[in-house]
Design a protein around this motif. Structure first.
Motif, PDB file in Angstrom:
ATOM      1  N   ALA A  92       0.847  -1.189   0.000  1.00  0.00           N
ATOM      2  CA  ALA A  92       0.000   0.000   0.000  1.00  0.00           C
ATOM      3  C   ALA A  92       0.886   1.243   0.000  1.00  0.00           C
ATOM      4  CB  ALA A  92      -0.918   0.014   1.224  1.00  0.00           C
ATOM      5  N   ILE A  93       0.408   2.255  -0.707  1.00  0.00           N
ATOM      6  CA  ILE A  93       1.065   3.562  -0.753  1.00  0.00           C
ATOM      7  C   ILE A  93      -0.009   4.602  -0.465  1.00  0.00           C
ATOM      8  CG2 ILE A  93       2.339   5.241  -2.153  1.00  0.00           C
ATOM      9  CD1 ILE A  93       3.170   2.851  -3.965  1.00  0.00           C
ATOM     10  N   ALA A  94       0.236   5.467   0.504  1.00  0.00           N
ATOM     11  CA  ALA A  94      -0.703   6.548   0.822  1.00  0.00           C
ATOM     12  C   ALA A  94       0.034   7.868   0.695  1.00  0.00           C
ATOM     13  CB  ALA A  94      -1.253   6.380   2.238  1.00  0.00           C
ATOM     14  N   SER A  95      -0.669   8.874   0.220  1.00  0.00           N
ATOM     15  CA  SER A  95      -0.056  10.194   0.059  1.00  0.00           C
ATOM     16  C   SER A  95      -1.008  11.274   0.548  1.00  0.00           C
ATOM     17  CB  SER A  95       0.316  10.441  -1.408  1.00  0.00           C
ATOM     18  OG  SER A  95      -0.835  10.421  -2.237  1.00  0.00           O
ATOM     19  N   ALA A  96      -0.426  12.366   1.036  1.00  0.00           N
ATOM     20  CA  ALA A  96      -1.210  13.526   1.458  1.00  0.00           C
ATOM     21  C   ALA A  96      -0.707  14.732   0.678  1.00  0.00           C
ATOM     22  CB  ALA A  96      -1.058  13.763   2.960  1.00  0.00           C
ATOM     23  N   TRP A  97      -1.660  15.554   0.274  1.00  0.00           N
ATOM     24  CA  TRP A  97      -1.374  16.712  -0.567  1.00  0.00           C
ATOM     25  C   TRP A  97      -2.021  17.943   0.031  1.00  0.00           C
ATOM     26  CZ3 TRP A  97       1.471  15.909  -5.006  1.00  0.00           C
ATOM     27  CH2 TRP A  97       1.702  14.575  -5.322  1.00  0.00           C
ATOM     28  N   ARG A 104      -5.765  17.098   0.741  1.00  0.00           N
ATOM     29  CA  ARG A 104      -6.345  15.942   0.053  1.00  0.00           C
ATOM     30  C   ARG A 104      -5.455  14.732   0.297  1.00  0.00           C
ATOM     31  NH1 ARG A 104      -9.791  18.349  -3.992  1.00  0.00           N
ATOM     32  NH2 ARG A 104      -9.310  20.557  -4.145  1.00  0.00           N
ATOM     33  N   HIS A 105      -6.018  13.555   0.092  1.00  0.00           N
ATOM     34  CA  HIS A 105      -5.221  12.341   0.247  1.00  0.00           C
ATOM     35  C   HIS A 105      -5.563  11.371  -0.872  1.00  0.00           C
ATOM     36  CE1 HIS A 105      -8.675  10.047   1.771  1.00  0.00           C
ATOM     37  NE2 HIS A 105      -9.023  11.180   2.333  1.00  0.00           N
ATOM     38  N   TYR A 106      -4.585  10.517  -1.189  1.00  0.00           N
ATOM     39  CA  TYR A 106      -4.764   9.487  -2.212  1.00  0.00           C
ATOM     40  C   TYR A 106      -3.949   8.281  -1.793  1.00  0.00           C
ATOM     41  CZ  TYR A 106      -4.491   6.925  -6.589  1.00  0.00           C
ATOM     42  OH  TYR A 106      -4.558   5.935  -7.540  1.00  0.00           O
ATOM     43  N   GLY A 107      -4.540   7.110  -1.883  1.00  0.00           N
ATOM     44  CA  GLY A 107      -3.824   5.890  -1.537  1.00  0.00           C
ATOM     45  C   GLY A 107      -4.247   4.730  -2.402  1.00  0.00           C
ATOM     46  N   VAL A 108      -3.348   3.770  -2.530  1.00  0.00           N
ATOM     47  CA  VAL A 108      -3.635   2.552  -3.291  1.00  0.00           C
ATOM     48  C   VAL A 108      -3.170   1.337  -2.495  1.00  0.00           C
ATOM     49  CG1 VAL A 108      -3.469   3.645  -5.557  1.00  0.00           C
ATOM     50  CG2 VAL A 108      -1.429   2.625  -4.557  1.00  0.00           C
TER      51      VAL A 108
END
Length: 180
Positions: A92-97, A104-108
């Motif tokens: 899993a990879i999670a990111s915050a922007w 905002r956040h995006y993860g896979v």
């Protein structure tokens, strides 16, 4: 005037050499360390997010992709076989922007052992409490961030543009030594 967009955090779970690692980022972040300490693996995680944001399928992200005879995507170092940490089948990879307007956040979460699949995508905006979750995408379908269709485009579009704008600068010592 376009809003300023910045990646503020990335979290890796079972990705390559990382068991669990959170990295907070500043406007200028330098990664320095000995060989094999994970610097390139962190960049590979960003590369996975970039590939998905460009509309590549989960399977295409890990291998070179050509269209019309031209290489359009180099793939991920080590391919899908080395993406999940040794002994695991998924990562899993999670990111915050952050931009001028909101966070905002995006993860896979992806599987790479039996099949190459995007198991889950999560994204949203903290300030508006919009959270979207898309689960078990087929290998041949681009990610939501790569297609950014309504009603999710207003939430994921700024993240997509931020990911696509990332240009990591990797300094190669061998190139620096070539004085010719």
């Amino acid at each position: 005037n376009a809003p300023t967009r910045m990646l503020t955090c990335i979290e890796l779970h079972d990705f390559k050499s990382f068991l669990h690692q959170r990295v907070d980022l500043a406007p200028l972040t330098l990664f320095v360390g000995p060989n094999a300490s994970g610097k390139s693996n962190l960049f590979d995680a960003l590369h996975v997010l970039r590939g998905l944001s460009l509309g590549l399928t989960a399977e295409e992200v890990f291998r070179p992709v050509t269209r019309g005879g031209a290489l359009i995507w180099p793939g991920i170092r080590g391919g899908s076989g080395e993406a999940a940490r040794a002994g695991t089948e998924r990562f899993a990879i999670a990111s915050a922007w952050r931009d001028d307007l909101e966070e905002r956040h995006y993860g896979v979460e992806m599987e790479t052992a039996r099949r190459i699949a995007l198991l889950q995508e999560t994204f949203g905006a903290r300030d508006t409490n919009q959270i979207f979750r898309i689960e078990d995408r087929q290998e041949t379908i681009p990610s939501a961030i790569g297609s950014a269709q309504q009603p999710i485009a207003s939430t994921i579009g700024p993240i997509q543009r931020g990911i696509q704008a990332i240009i990591p600068m990797e300094i190669s010592p061998s190139l620096m030594r070539d004085y010719a």
